[in-house]
Design an enzyme around this catalytic site. Structure first.
Site, PDB file in Angstrom:
ATOM      1  N   TYR A 127     -34.150  37.824 -26.477  1.00 52.26           N
ATOM      2  CA  TYR A 127     -33.770  38.670 -27.619  1.00 52.26           C
ATOM      3  C   TYR A 127     -32.410  38.277 -28.200  1.00 52.26           C
ATOM      4  CZ  TYR A 127     -32.722  43.054 -30.129  1.00 52.26           C
ATOM      5  OH  TYR A 127     -32.403  43.979 -31.079  1.00 52.26           O
ATOM      6  N   ASN A 186     -26.404  49.759 -29.381  1.00 52.07           N
ATOM      7  CA  ASN A 186     -27.088  50.924 -28.796  1.00 52.07           C
ATOM      8  C   ASN A 186     -27.136  52.142 -29.714  1.00 52.07           C
ATOM      9  OD1 ASN A 186     -27.765  49.833 -26.205  1.00 52.07           O
ATOM     10  ND2 ASN A 186     -25.602  49.943 -25.659  1.00 52.07           N
ATOM     11  N   SER A 201     -27.485  42.266 -33.151  1.00 51.91           N
ATOM     12  CA  SER A 201     -27.350  43.088 -31.949  1.00 51.91           C
ATOM     13  C   SER A 201     -26.173  42.644 -31.101  1.00 51.91           C
ATOM     14  CB  SER A 201     -28.641  42.974 -31.123  1.00 51.91           C
ATOM     15  OG  SER A 201     -28.463  43.474 -29.812  1.00 51.91           O
ATOM     16  N   LYS A 208     -31.473  36.707 -32.013  1.00 50.87           N
ATOM     17  CA  LYS A 208     -30.550  37.375 -32.928  1.00 50.87           C
ATOM     18  C   LYS A 208     -29.415  36.439 -33.339  1.00 50.87           C
ATOM     19  CE  LYS A 208     -32.193  41.570 -33.452  1.00 50.87           C
ATOM     20  NZ  LYS A 208     -32.654  42.026 -34.795  1.00 50.87           N
TER      21      LYS A 208
END
Length: 339
Positions: free
Chosen positions: A157, A186, A126, A161
């Site tokens: 988060y 996104n 991400s 990642k």
């Protein structure tokens, strides 16, 4: 450039997180490409999967448990590991421990891939891995792959990642595992979360505008000041990018996102235009808003693959808006039936 690891349409391919938004689309895309043996795994019961195909080996299993990871990997030639606890900024900021627990899934899926001699492994990372200091300016020039270090990712988060990226790297270096990593920026589109707290900005804005239009209460509340900037990638571009990266010789994590940067206010402008409506805006400065500016620098992906996501935000939002509108009407109809 492509990898020299060959694959066949008869190979068994496992997609984890297949009941989710991107995973569901990926399974459908692999089916369209003619792959005959697909294994789809998700923790959610089947009636909560966004897309579920009858001719696929569908498994409901908790991949936080080691034995389920080994079952998911057994016999597989390729694994696309998309399973994670995640959602939009509201979810990420309020569920940091839960997000970090995804490390169990990623650790054990890597171990299972190694144990079962899986030929190819894809990990969905991400843009939340990027250093927060690089994202203070709303006029973000674009995040380059090297901007993840020195490390200061999104708390919870983003740290999970980034750590999982490193683990993929070391499984490749130490054990020879073929691993490819994409940093998603996104992703949005139909057949995804649009309410309940895990939805991301495009779906949330579409829902709010649709509800305002249907109710006649022409007002909308926007998180933050609306000036924070992002780029949004339509699901079809994401699917193409996943395949290109999985079958490339790119060893390092790579951006997979649109470089079309907009503010949240501009995102609302586009959805209002699609809806044919103008709303009175109020702003909630206390709501989760994430970093001030985040955009994808696509220099590296264009250099290595000669490609970048190119579907315009307007085009993608038109399809997303239409799908969410139909969902809201369907849910409203069911509510009336059940009343």
């Amino acid at each position: 450039m492509s990898s020299n690891v060959s694959s066949s349409k008869d190979d068994l391919i496992t997609v984890t997180g297949a009941g989710g938004f991107i995973g569901g689309h990926l399974v459908a895309d692999l089916r369209r490409q003619g792959y005959k043996r697909l294994r789809a795994v998700d923790i959610k019961p089947f009636d909560e999967w966004y897309q579920c195909s009858e001719d696929v080996e569908n498994i409901v299993a908790d991949l936080n448990l080691r034995e389920n990871c080994y079952r998911a990997a057994e016999g597989a030639s390729q694994i696309y590991n998309l399973a994670a606890n995640m959602g939009g900024m509201g979810f990420i900021e309020n569920n940091k421990a839960l997000c970090m627990l995804s490390i169990l899934i990623n650790t054990q899926m890597l171990q299972a891939a190694q144990a079962h001699s899986v030929a190819k492994f894809f990990y969905s990372s991400s843009a939340c891995v990027y250093n927060a200091d690089m994202q203070r300016d709303v006029n973000n020039p674009g995040l380059r792959e090297e901007d993840a270090y020195p490390a200061m990712p999104e708390d919870g988060y983003g740290w999970e990642k980034l750590f999982s990226e490193r683990m993929c790297r070391h499984f490749r270096e130490d054990f020879g595992l073929y691993a490819r990593i994409a940093r998603f920026h996104n992703v949005y589109g139909p057949h995804g979360t649009w309410d309940g707290g895990r939805e991301k900005a495009p779906a949330a804005i579409c829902r709010k505008v649709i509800e305002a239009k249907i109710s006649g209460n022409h007002e909308i509340t926007i998180w933050g000041n609306g000036q924070q900037t992002r780029s949004f990638m339509y699901i079809d571009d994401c699917l193409k990018g996943i395949q290109l990266i999985m079958n490339s010789d790119i060893l390092e994590p790579i951006n997979l996102g649109s470089s079309e940067m907009v503010s949240i206010n501009q995102l609302v402008d586009i959805v209002e235009d699609i809806a044919g409506i103008k709303l009175k805006r109020s702003y909630d400065p206390k709501a989760p808003k994430g970093v001030n500016g985040r955009n994808s620098d696509n220099t590296f992906i264009k250099k290595r693959l000669g490609w970048e996501p190119s579907i315009t935000l307007r085009a993608g939002l038109e399809k997303t808006y239409s799908w969410i509108y139909q969902e809201i009407q369907a849910h409203s109809g069911r509510a009336h039936v059940n009343a």
